[in-house]
Design a protein around this motif. Structure first.
Motif, PDB file in Angstrom:
ATOM      1  N   TYR A   1      38.438  45.404  31.005  1.00  0.00           N
ATOM      2  CA  TYR A   1      38.291  46.704  31.654  1.00  0.00           C
ATOM      3  C   TYR A   1      38.788  46.702  33.101  1.00  0.00           C
ATOM      4  CZ  TYR A   1      35.443  47.434  27.522  1.00  0.00           C
ATOM      5  OH  TYR A   1      35.012  47.520  26.224  1.00  0.00           O
ATOM      6  N   ASP A   2      39.513  45.652  33.468  1.00  0.00           N
ATOM      7  CA  ASP A   2      40.083  45.545  34.812  1.00  0.00           C
ATOM      8  C   ASP A   2      39.040  45.820  35.895  1.00  0.00           C
ATOM      9  OD1 ASP A   2      42.055  45.076  36.746  1.00  0.00           O
ATOM     10  OD2 ASP A   2      42.602  47.204  36.848  1.00  0.00           O
ATOM     11  N   MET A   3      37.889  45.172  35.787  1.00  0.00           N
ATOM     12  CA  MET A   3      36.832  45.322  36.784  1.00  0.00           C
ATOM     13  C   MET A   3      37.197  44.586  38.074  1.00  0.00           C
ATOM     14  SD  MET A   3      33.527  44.722  34.263  1.00  0.00           S
ATOM     15  CE  MET A   3      32.353  44.717  35.640  1.00  0.00           C
ATOM     16  N   PHE A   4      36.562  44.999  39.163  1.00  0.00           N
ATOM     17  CA  PHE A   4      36.682  44.221  40.402  1.00  0.00           C
ATOM     18  C   PHE A   4      36.183  42.795  40.156  1.00  0.00           C
ATOM     19  CE2 PHE A   4      36.234  48.414  42.660  1.00  0.00           C
ATOM     20  CZ  PHE A   4      37.399  48.344  43.398  1.00  0.00           C
TER      21      PHE A   4
ATOM     22  N   HIS B   1      40.500  56.605  37.785  1.00  0.00           N
ATOM     23  CA  HIS B   1      40.930  55.460  38.592  1.00  0.00           C
ATOM     24  C   HIS B   1      39.758  54.612  39.102  1.00  0.00           C
ATOM     25  CE1 HIS B   1      45.045  56.985  38.634  1.00  0.00           C
ATOM     26  NE2 HIS B   1      44.528  58.175  38.885  1.00  0.00           N
ATOM     27  N   THR B   2      38.534  55.019  38.775  1.00  0.00           N
ATOM     28  CA  THR B   2      37.346  54.303  39.267  1.00  0.00           C
ATOM     29  C   THR B   2      37.274  52.911  38.644  1.00  0.00           C
ATOM     30  OG1 THR B   2      36.171  56.397  39.471  1.00  0.00           O
ATOM     31  CG2 THR B   2      34.848  54.387  39.499  1.00  0.00           C
ATOM     32  N   ARG B   3      37.047  51.892  39.493  1.00  0.00           N
ATOM     33  CA  ARG B   3      36.883  50.523  38.997  1.00  0.00           C
ATOM     34  C   ARG B   3      35.412  50.128  39.071  1.00  0.00           C
ATOM     35  NH1 ARG B   3      40.844  46.200  41.441  1.00  0.00           N
ATOM     36  NH2 ARG B   3      40.232  45.080  39.536  1.00  0.00           N
TER      37      ARG B   3
ATOM     38  N   TRP C   1      36.479  41.233  46.522  1.00  0.00           N
ATOM     39  CA  TRP C   1      36.900  42.182  45.487  1.00  0.00           C
ATOM     40  C   TRP C   1      37.904  43.206  45.983  1.00  0.00           C
ATOM     41  CZ3 TRP C   1      31.137  43.259  44.044  1.00  0.00           C
ATOM     42  CH2 TRP C   1      30.679  42.272  43.153  1.00  0.00           C
ATOM     43  N   THR C   2      37.662  43.733  47.192  1.00  0.00           N
ATOM     44  CA  THR C   2      38.399  44.923  47.646  1.00  0.00           C
ATOM     45  C   THR C   2      39.380  44.651  48.774  1.00  0.00           C
ATOM     46  OG1 THR C   2      36.769  45.544  49.349  1.00  0.00           O
ATOM     47  CG2 THR C   2      36.356  46.314  47.079  1.00  0.00           C
TER      48      THR C   2
ATOM     49  N   GLY D   1      35.020  52.954  43.547  1.00  0.00           N
ATOM     50  CA  GLY D   1      34.332  51.959  42.737  1.00  0.00           C
ATOM     51  C   GLY D   1      32.898  52.338  42.457  1.00  0.00           C
TER      52      GLY D   1
END
Length: 288
Positions: A59-62, A6-8, A266-267, A37
């Protein structure tokens, strides 16, 4: 920090970029906030920039941060620009919002967030030494937030470009902006005397020896003096001002707070800036 399925990912993109302190800041913040993250530094050539932006979506990055030389050219690969990025023509933060890449510029916010809380920008006069990316971000943010007047000093070979860019800022915000040749030390003294805030926004001083102002520069009482450089921790410019009793601010706070705003975008969470600041101060004071 635990890395799992689940790590972004987030990254800073530039060339060169191996020296960047941004991974230290963001990974510290991910760890302290418990956000799953990881932040890395990518040194890529310009030919791979478009593919890199595509990978942010893939890659669905932040998202990513950008440094020179990509802050301007990245705009062609984005879906949208926020007001700060549109005004400056530069992007230092890309947010992946549900597959749409949105460009932001958090540098101006970061700079002013680093100043003492009692400094009120509205109606003030600021003098900026430099006409490049940092100077543009600072002037644009100031113009958007009620500054009275901006004096900007640019290198002679970039005067036309600086006049054009600052002309757009002036036109869109109604702010009075005047441009001067940075080699004119007498003019720098005059405009510093008129200012409430004096900013060195160019790279002069990174060698720890040179300064953009003359050795006999006089800093008026009550003038706030800042430098966007953070290494060395105290530039000759700041040392000269401090010796005359001026309140001085180096560029470490700008680095932290522009990163904090990117982290929030981002978060949705606030970066623990007090803790990160303490870690940064310990790191950079020990290295100077």
């Amino acid at each position: 920090m635990q890395i799992d399925g689940h790590t972004r990912l987030a990254a800073v993109v530039a060339t060169p970029i191996k020296h960047s302190i941004s991974p230290f800041i963001h990974n510290y913040a991910f760890d302290k906030t418990g956000i799953n993250g990881v932040y890395v530094a990518w040194d890529i050539p310009e030919s791979e920039l478009e593919a890199t932006l595509a990978n942010v979506k893939r890659y669905d990055m932040f998202g990513i941060n950008l440094s020179m030389p990509y802050k301007r050219i990245v705009t062609q690969y984005l879906d949208e620009l926020d007001e700060s990025a549109s005004l400056t023509g530069m992007v230092n933060t890309v947010v992946n919002k549900n597959g749409k890449l949105i460009g932001h510029n958090t540098d101006g916010y970061g700079f002013f967030a680093s100043l003492p809380q009692e400094f009120d920008l509205k109606g003030k006069t600021i003098t900026i030494l430099g006409g490049g990316g940092a100077a543009t971000a600072i002037s644009a943010y100031a113009a958007q937030n009620g500054v009275g007047k901006i004096n900007m000093f640019s290198k002679a070979k970039y005067l036309d470009v600086t006049i054009e860019r600052q002309g757009r800022v002036a036109e869109q915000t109604g702010t009075r902006i005047e441009i001067f040749d940075i080699s004119d030390k007498k003019q720098i003294q005059e405009k510093a005397n008129d200012a409430d805030l004096l900013v060195n926004a160019n790279s002069v001083g990174m060698d720890g020896i040179s300064t953009v102002v003359s050795a006999d520069m006089v800093f008026k009482e009550g003038l706030l003096v800042a430098d966007v450089i953070y290494q060395p921790f105290e530039t000759p410019f700041l040392r000269l001002a401090k010796a005359q009793g001026a309140t001085t601010i180096n560029g470490l706070g700008m680095l932290l707070f522009q990163a904090a705003e990117a982290f929030r975008l981002w978060t949705g969470e606030m970066m623990p800036t007090a803790e990160v600041w303490q870690a940064l101060e310990e790191k950079y004071k020990s290295e100077n």
